[in-house]
Design a protein around this motif. Structure first.
Motif, PDB file in Angstrom:
ATOM      1  N   ARG A 182       0.850  -1.205   0.000  1.00 14.29           N
ATOM      2  CA  ARG A 182       0.000   0.000   0.000  1.00 14.29           C
ATOM      3  C   ARG A 182       0.879   1.245   0.000  1.00 14.29           C
ATOM      4  O   ARG A 182       1.878   1.316   0.719  1.00 14.29           O
ATOM      5  CB  ARG A 182      -0.924   0.012   1.220  1.00 14.29           C
ATOM      6  N   MET A 183       0.471   2.245  -0.780  1.00 13.05           N
ATOM      7  CA  MET A 183       1.273   3.455  -0.937  1.00 13.05           C
ATOM      8  C   MET A 183       1.480   4.178   0.400  1.00 13.05           C
ATOM      9  O   MET A 183       0.510   4.455   1.119  1.00 13.05           O
ATOM     10  CB  MET A 183       0.609   4.407  -1.934  1.00 13.05           C
ATOM     11  N   ASP A 184       2.739   4.444   0.710  1.00 13.56           N
ATOM     12  CA  ASP A 184       3.131   5.236   1.883  1.00 13.56           C
ATOM     13  C   ASP A 184       2.653   4.631   3.207  1.00 13.56           C
ATOM     14  O   ASP A 184       2.508   5.339   4.196  1.00 13.56           O
ATOM     15  CB  ASP A 184       2.614   6.688   1.761  1.00 13.56           C
ATOM     16  N   ALA A 185       2.413   3.317   3.232  1.00 13.70           N
ATOM     17  CA  ALA A 185       1.825   2.693   4.427  1.00 13.70           C
ATOM     18  C   ALA A 185       2.784   1.766   5.178  1.00 13.70           C
ATOM     19  O   ALA A 185       2.407   1.195   6.196  1.00 13.70           O
ATOM     20  CB  ALA A 185       0.555   1.929   4.047  1.00 13.70           C
ATOM     21  N   GLY A 186       4.018   1.633   4.701  1.00 13.41           N
ATOM     22  CA  GLY A 186       4.964   0.743   5.360  1.00 13.41           C
ATOM     23  C   GLY A 186       5.435   1.292   6.702  1.00 13.41           C
ATOM     24  O   GLY A 186       5.208   2.458   7.045  1.00 13.41           O
ATOM     25  N   ALA A 187       6.102   0.444   7.451  1.00 11.88           N
ATOM     26  CA  ALA A 187       6.606   0.819   8.772  1.00 11.88           C
ATOM     27  C   ALA A 187       7.563   2.009   8.671  1.00 11.88           C
ATOM     28  O   ALA A 187       8.238   2.197   7.660  1.00 11.88           O
ATOM     29  CB  ALA A 187       7.312  -0.365   9.422  1.00 11.88           C
ATOM     30  N   ILE A 188       7.605   2.800   9.724  1.00 14.99           N
ATOM     31  CA  ILE A 188       8.450   3.992   9.783  1.00 14.99           C
ATOM     32  C   ILE A 188       9.849   3.606  10.258  1.00 14.99           C
ATOM     33  O   ILE A 188      10.009   2.973  11.298  1.00 14.99           O
ATOM     34  CB  ILE A 188       7.824   5.051  10.710  1.00 14.99           C
ATOM     35  N   ALA A 189      10.858   4.034   9.475  1.00 15.53           N
ATOM     36  CA  ALA A 189      12.253   3.795   9.857  1.00 15.53           C
ATOM     37  C   ALA A 189      12.847   5.017  10.556  1.00 15.53           C
ATOM     38  O   ALA A 189      13.685   4.889  11.444  1.00 15.53           O
ATOM     39  CB  ALA A 189      13.085   3.433   8.629  1.00 15.53           C
ATOM     40  N   ALA A 190      12.412   6.207  10.159  1.00 14.40           N
ATOM     41  CA  ALA A 190      12.892   7.454  10.772  1.00 14.40           C
ATOM     42  C   ALA A 190      11.894   8.560  10.448  1.00 14.40           C
ATOM     43  O   ALA A 190      11.239   8.534   9.412  1.00 14.40           O
ATOM     44  CB  ALA A 190      14.277   7.820  10.247  1.00 14.40           C
ATOM     45  N   GLN A 191      11.809   9.531  11.355  1.00 12.14           N
ATOM     46  CA  GLN A 191      10.837  10.612  11.170  1.00 12.14           C
ATOM     47  C   GLN A 191      11.296  11.839  11.950  1.00 12.14           C
ATOM     48  O   GLN A 191      11.868  11.714  13.024  1.00 12.14           O
ATOM     49  CB  GLN A 191       9.467  10.143  11.673  1.00 12.14           C
ATOM     50  N   ASP A 192      11.027  13.024  11.387  1.00  6.06           N
ATOM     51  CA  ASP A 192      11.338  14.272  12.081  1.00  6.06           C
ATOM     52  C   ASP A 192      10.375  15.340  11.572  1.00  6.06           C
ATOM     53  O   ASP A 192       9.706  15.149  10.563  1.00  6.06           O
ATOM     54  CB  ASP A 192      12.792  14.685  11.834  1.00  6.06           C
ATOM     55  N   TRP A 193      10.323  16.458  12.273  1.00  4.74           N
ATOM     56  CA  TRP A 193       9.343  17.503  11.951  1.00  4.74           C
ATOM     57  C   TRP A 193      10.011  18.856  11.793  1.00  4.74           C
ATOM     58  O   TRP A 193      11.178  19.038  12.149  1.00  4.74           O
ATOM     59  CB  TRP A 193       8.265  17.567  13.032  1.00  4.74           C
ATOM     60  N   CYS A 194       9.236  19.793  11.257  1.00  3.66           N
ATOM     61  CA  CYS A 194       9.671  21.182  11.132  1.00  3.66           C
ATOM     62  C   CYS A 194       8.433  22.075  11.191  1.00  3.66           C
ATOM     63  O   CYS A 194       7.318  21.611  10.973  1.00  3.66           O
ATOM     64  CB  CYS A 194      10.421  21.419   9.816  1.00  3.66           C
ATOM     65  N   PHE A 195       8.616  23.352  11.497  1.00  2.58           N
ATOM     66  CA  PHE A 195       7.509  24.302  11.469  1.00  2.58           C
ATOM     67  C   PHE A 195       7.232  24.722  10.030  1.00  2.58           C
ATOM     68  O   PHE A 195       8.126  24.725   9.188  1.00  2.58           O
ATOM     69  CB  PHE A 195       7.829  25.546  12.303  1.00  2.58           C
ATOM     70  N   VAL A 196       5.990  25.114   9.761  1.00  2.22           N
ATOM     71  CA  VAL A 196       5.607  25.702   8.482  1.00  2.22           C
ATOM     72  C   VAL A 196       5.506  27.210   8.701  1.00  2.22           C
ATOM     73  O   VAL A 196       4.826  27.660   9.628  1.00  2.22           O
ATOM     74  CB  VAL A 196       4.250  25.143   7.998  1.00  2.22           C
ATOM     75  N   LYS A 197       6.184  27.985   7.854  1.00  4.59           N
ATOM     76  CA  LYS A 197       6.128  29.441   7.973  1.00  4.59           C
ATOM     77  C   LYS A 197       4.812  29.962   7.405  1.00  4.59           C
ATOM     78  O   LYS A 197       4.296  29.431   6.417  1.00  4.59           O
ATOM     79  CB  LYS A 197       7.284  30.087   7.198  1.00  4.59           C
ATOM     80  N   LYS A 198       4.283  31.007   7.992  1.00  4.30           N
ATOM     81  CA  LYS A 198       3.066  31.641   7.471  1.00  4.30           C
ATOM     82  C   LYS A 198       3.323  32.139   6.050  1.00  4.30           C
ATOM     83  O   LYS A 198       4.354  32.741   5.773  1.00  4.30           O
ATOM     84  CB  LYS A 198       2.643  32.801   8.364  1.00  4.30           C
ATOM     85  N   GLY A 199       2.372  31.874   5.158  1.00  7.33           N
ATOM     86  CA  GLY A 199       2.470  32.327   3.777  1.00  7.33           C
ATOM     87  C   GLY A 199       3.381  31.496   2.893  1.00  7.33           C
ATOM     88  O   GLY A 199       3.559  31.801   1.708  1.00  7.33           O
TER      89      GLY A 199
END
Length: 195
Positions: A129-146
């Motif tokens: 299934r598309m994009d549904a496999g187990a997570i190996a690594a993950q990180d986040w970032c903020f989205v700037k306004k605009g």
């Protein structure tokens, strides 16, 4: 470690360069379009290039012999179950969202469209299934306004993908396996093309 890289465009090229800096053996590059800049960059580096017979599907015969890991970098082709089976560790891809949120081709666009204040990236195991496999690594970032989807991709998400892929490569070198955390399906959302 022997890698088969499947990809295209600028992110495919920057992934190829990052892998070379991490001293892995890029056994083969697989592309959907022979004229793609990833194909040209790989050839210039003396790396074998194979053009997919079907631009929507990667076959087992297109994976280099003795591949330890398949990596996809800006590829919209599905990697067949048979192709994954010929790779010792299977395959991983980078998705520019905090999976399971925004599964699909337009993840960054949906991040902007839905006004998400936080975005992120995920290295995930390739699966049926598309994009549904187990997570190996993950990180986040903020989205700037605009910020536009392209701005967010170029400023934060593309560099984040390279960083996460490098971390996964380093993890494999030490542990000889891939980290895997199952995605929580209750939080899955779709990110189909907006056209």
């Amino acid at each position: 470690m022997r890698i088969t890289l499947i990809g295209s465009r600028h992110f495919g090229v920057t992934t190829l360069n990052m892998l070379r800096e991490h001293s892995v053996d890029i056994a083969r590059v697989v592309v959907a379009d022979n004229e793609d800049r990833l194909a040209a960059t790989a050839r210039a580096a003396g790396i074998e290039v194979v053009v997919q017979a079907n631009p929507k599907l990667v076959a087992a015969s297109e994976i280099a012999p003795n591949t330890d890991l398949i990596i996809t970098a800006h590829s919209h082709a599905r990697v067949s179950r048979e192709a994954l089976a010929v790779s010792r560790l299977g395959g991983v891809g980078y998705h520019p969202s905090l999976l399971p949120r925004h599964r699909g081709k337009a993840a960054v666009e949906w991040t902007i469209k839905e006004g998400d204040p936080i975005a992120g990236g995920t290295i995930y195991h390739l699966a049926d299934r598309m994009d549904a496999g187990a997570i190996a690594a993950q990180d986040w970032c903020f989205v700037k306004k605009g910020e536009t989807a392209r701005d967010l991709w170029e400023r934060a998400l593309a560099p984040l993908g390279l960083k996460l892929l490098a971390e996964v490569i380093d993890y494999i070198k030490v542990h000889k396996t891939l980290p895997a955390k199952v995605q929580d399906e209750q939080f899955a959302t779709a990110a189909p093309s907006l056209s």
